[in-house]
Design a protein around this motif. Structure first.
Motif, short mmCIF file in Angstrom:
data_model
loop_
_atom_site.label_atom_id
_atom_site.label_comp_id
_atom_site.label_asym_id
_atom_site.label_seq_id
_atom_site.Cartn_x
_atom_site.Cartn_y
_atom_site.Cartn_z
N GLY A 183 0.81 -1.20 0.00
CA GLY A 183 0.00 0.00 0.00
C GLY A 183 0.85 1.27 0.00
N THR A 184 1.86 1.33 0.87
CA THR A 184 2.74 2.49 0.91
C THR A 184 3.48 2.63 -0.41
OG1 THR A 184 3.05 2.11 3.29
CG2 THR A 184 4.54 3.66 2.23
N LEU A 185 3.99 1.52 -0.92
CA LEU A 185 4.75 1.53 -2.16
C LEU A 185 3.92 2.06 -3.33
CD1 LEU A 185 7.20 0.72 -3.93
CD2 LEU A 185 6.15 -1.56 -4.10
N ILE A 186 2.75 1.47 -3.55
CA ILE A 186 1.94 1.86 -4.71
C ILE A 186 1.45 3.30 -4.57
CG2 ILE A 186 -0.18 1.39 -5.99
CD1 ILE A 186 2.17 -0.55 -6.47
N GLY A 187 1.09 3.71 -3.35
CA GLY A 187 0.70 5.09 -3.14
C GLY A 187 1.82 6.06 -3.48
N CYS A 188 3.06 5.72 -3.09
CA CYS A 188 4.20 6.58 -3.39
C CYS A 188 4.53 6.55 -4.88
CB CYS A 188 5.41 6.16 -2.56
SG CYS A 188 5.30 6.58 -0.80
N VAL A 189 4.47 5.38 -5.49
CA VAL A 189 4.74 5.28 -6.93
C VAL A 189 3.75 6.13 -7.71
CG1 VAL A 189 4.66 3.73 -8.92
CG2 VAL A 189 5.89 3.04 -6.86
N ASP A 190 2.47 6.00 -7.40
CA ASP A 190 1.45 6.77 -8.11
C ASP A 190 1.68 8.27 -7.97
OD1 ASP A 190 0.25 4.46 -8.95
OD2 ASP A 190 -1.41 4.54 -7.51
N TYR A 191 2.00 8.71 -6.75
CA TYR A 191 2.20 10.14 -6.53
C TYR A 191 3.44 10.66 -7.24
CZ TYR A 191 2.77 14.65 -4.30
OH TYR A 191 2.92 16.00 -4.10
N PHE A 192 4.57 9.98 -7.04
CA PHE A 192 5.82 10.50 -7.58
C PHE A 192 5.89 10.37 -9.10
CE2 PHE A 192 7.14 10.53 -3.19
CZ PHE A 192 7.97 11.64 -3.14
N ARG A 193 5.25 9.38 -9.67
CA ARG A 193 5.25 9.28 -11.14
C ARG A 193 4.49 10.45 -11.76
NH1 ARG A 193 9.02 7.78 -10.26
NH2 ARG A 193 9.83 5.66 -10.10
N GLU A 194 3.55 11.03 -11.01
CA GLU A 194 2.83 12.19 -11.51
C GLU A 194 3.55 13.49 -11.20
OE1 GLU A 194 -1.44 14.54 -10.83
OE2 GLU A 194 -1.22 12.45 -10.14
N HIS A 195 4.10 13.60 -9.99
CA HIS A 195 4.63 14.89 -9.54
C HIS A 195 6.15 14.99 -9.59
CE1 HIS A 195 0.69 16.23 -8.08
NE2 HIS A 195 0.52 15.01 -7.63
N SER A 196 6.86 13.86 -9.61
CA SER A 196 8.32 13.89 -9.62
C SER A 196 8.83 12.62 -10.30
CB SER A 196 8.87 13.99 -8.19
OG SER A 196 10.28 14.03 -8.19
N PRO A 197 8.60 12.48 -11.61
CA PRO A 197 8.91 11.22 -12.29
C PRO A 197 10.39 10.86 -12.30
CG PRO A 197 8.28 12.94 -13.87
CD PRO A 197 7.97 13.46 -12.51
N GLN A 198 11.26 11.81 -12.02
CA GLN A 198 12.68 11.51 -12.01
C GLN A 198 13.12 10.81 -10.73
OE1 GLN A 198 11.37 14.47 -11.55
NE2 GLN A 198 12.45 15.58 -9.94
N THR A 199 12.26 10.78 -9.71
CA THR A 199 12.61 10.13 -8.44
C THR A 199 12.72 8.62 -8.63
OG1 THR A 199 11.53 11.84 -7.12
CG2 THR A 199 11.88 9.71 -6.06
N ARG A 200 13.85 8.08 -8.24
CA ARG A 200 14.04 6.62 -8.26
C ARG A 200 13.41 6.04 -7.01
NH1 ARG A 200 19.95 3.66 -7.36
NH2 ARG A 200 19.22 1.48 -7.51
N ILE A 201 12.55 5.05 -7.18
CA ILE A 201 11.88 4.43 -6.04
C ILE A 201 12.38 3.00 -5.91
CG2 ILE A 201 9.65 3.69 -5.09
CD1 ILE A 201 8.37 6.06 -6.49
N VAL A 202 12.77 2.63 -4.68
CA VAL A 202 13.25 1.28 -4.39
C VAL A 202 12.27 0.61 -3.43
CG1 VAL A 202 15.13 -0.11 -3.44
CG2 VAL A 202 15.65 2.01 -4.69
N ALA A 203 11.70 -0.51 -3.88
CA ALA A 203 10.82 -1.31 -3.03
C ALA A 203 11.67 -2.32 -2.27
CB ALA A 203 9.78 -2.04 -3.88
N VAL A 204 11.59 -2.29 -0.94
CA VAL A 204 12.39 -3.16 -0.10
C VAL A 204 11.53 -4.31 0.39
CG1 VAL A 204 13.86 -3.30 1.93
CG2 VAL A 204 13.76 -1.16 0.61
N ASP A 205 11.96 -5.53 0.11
CA ASP A 205 11.21 -6.73 0.48
C ASP A 205 12.09 -7.63 1.32
OD1 ASP A 205 9.04 -8.40 0.60
OD2 ASP A 205 9.23 -9.18 -1.44
#
Length: 327
Positions: A183-205
């Motif tokens: 939930g946190t991951l997808i919420g952050c991906v959705d937001y940053f892909r719209e507002h800051s697409p250059q941000t690299r997102i790392v999902a930690v499992d």
């Protein structure tokens, strides 16, 4: 500030600088502290979001009874919100849930069912969900919020968690987010892909989790990882990197963070920071890094910070005793 309900006390603007983490003085690392609310974790936001959605949709009315699966933090948050709103709650958890979380849920009035039989993948999630399906078949009046598939879960993090990071920093070069329900991951991906697409997102499992297609394995710590792929993790949601962390590395990082920075962090935070340490050689100088810390370490005193517990689960790990962490 004065609040009308305990569930309204959400702190979303607290960040801690971790200087010279992994011996890098040429990057900025900020830890987003999510635990300074009455529920003690990031899960307060999706708990409120899912309940308020169900109320708006007419699924929850006065007298409704809720059932949910949780490894600890969401159960605690839901128990708090349900106590404030007057909904009877049953939480289905398992043997990996720490005792403090189970005791807290019960103190808040929730009924807690502990599942002791692992599923075919060695985890407990499928067994917990099967128990819920049996309960729903026996009593269709129960309301299952289903954090693993409920769109209100990632929406809470798009609206609050991600937007608060963006508001605070503007430019974020790398964002590290732990993956449980995702939930946190997808919420952050959705937001940053719209507002800051250059941000690299790392999902930690967690190692042993099947969330991103890795083979299942035995896991002892609650929080990150699943034995069933969450439904809210879209098939097209791969616009991020992944990093799998062992529980031993998570524990070692928790202990180091406590001694070096004076902050007792939870197991999920240990995993997130262990991922930062592993990938930091790939991050350019001058980068701004944000790592999300879902909870603190007070609930892990009998596990992560207990030498007897760790020695019994990871006998060949080489983890240093608590007293010798920085020796």
């Amino acid at each position: 500030m004065i609040y009308q309900g305990v569930h309204e006390i959400v702190t979303d603007d607290i960040f801690l600088v971790l200087p010279r983490f992994a011996d890098r003085a040429d990057v900025e690392l900020y830890l987003k502290i999510e635990a300074l609310n009455p529920a003690g974790s990031i899960k307060l936001k999706p708990a409120v979001s899912m309940i308020e959605d169900a109320e708006r949709d007419g699924l929850l009315v006065p007298g409704s009874r809720i059932i949910e699966s949780s490894s600890g933090n969401l159960g605690t948050a839901l128990a708090m919100v349900c106590a404030a709103k007057g909904y009877p709650l049953t939480i289905v958890t398992d043997l990996n849930a720490n005792r403090a979380a189970v005791d807290t849920m019960r103190c808040l009035g929730a009924t807690v069912t502990v599942i002791a039989t692992p599923d075919a993948g060695g985890g407990f999630l499928r067994s917990r969900i099967e128990h819920i399906h049996r309960a729903l078949a026996a009593d269709p009046s129960l309301v299952w919020l289903n954090q693993y598939a409920n769109p209100a879960n990632p929406r809470a993090h798009r609206t609050h968690t991600a937007s608060s990071i963006h508001k605070e920093f503007g430019t974020v070069d790398v964002l590290f987010v732990g993956a449980g329900t995702t939930g946190t991951l997808i919420g952050c991906v959705d937001y940053f892909r719209e507002h800051s697409p250059q941000t690299r997102i790392v999902a930690v499992d967690a190692e042993g989790s099947v969330t991103f297609g890795a083979p299942p394995g035995v896991r002892h710590l609650p929080g990150l990882g699943t034995s069933v792929r969450p439904a809210i993790l879209r098939e097209d949601g791969g616009d991020f990197d992944t990093c799998h962390v062992s529980e031993v590395d998570s524990i070692a990082t928790c202990r180091e963070t406590a001694r070096r920075y004076g902050l007792l962090v939870g197991a999920s935070t240990g995993s997130v920071l262990a991922a930062v340490r592993r990938l930091i050689p790939t991050i350019p100088p001058g980068s701004r890094i944000v790592a999300v810390s879902p909870d603190l370490g007070d609930r892990y005193l009998e596990t992560v910070y207990n030498d007897r517990w760790t020695a019994s689960r990871y006998p060949s790990s080489g983890l240093p005793p608590i007293g010798d962490i920085l020796a």
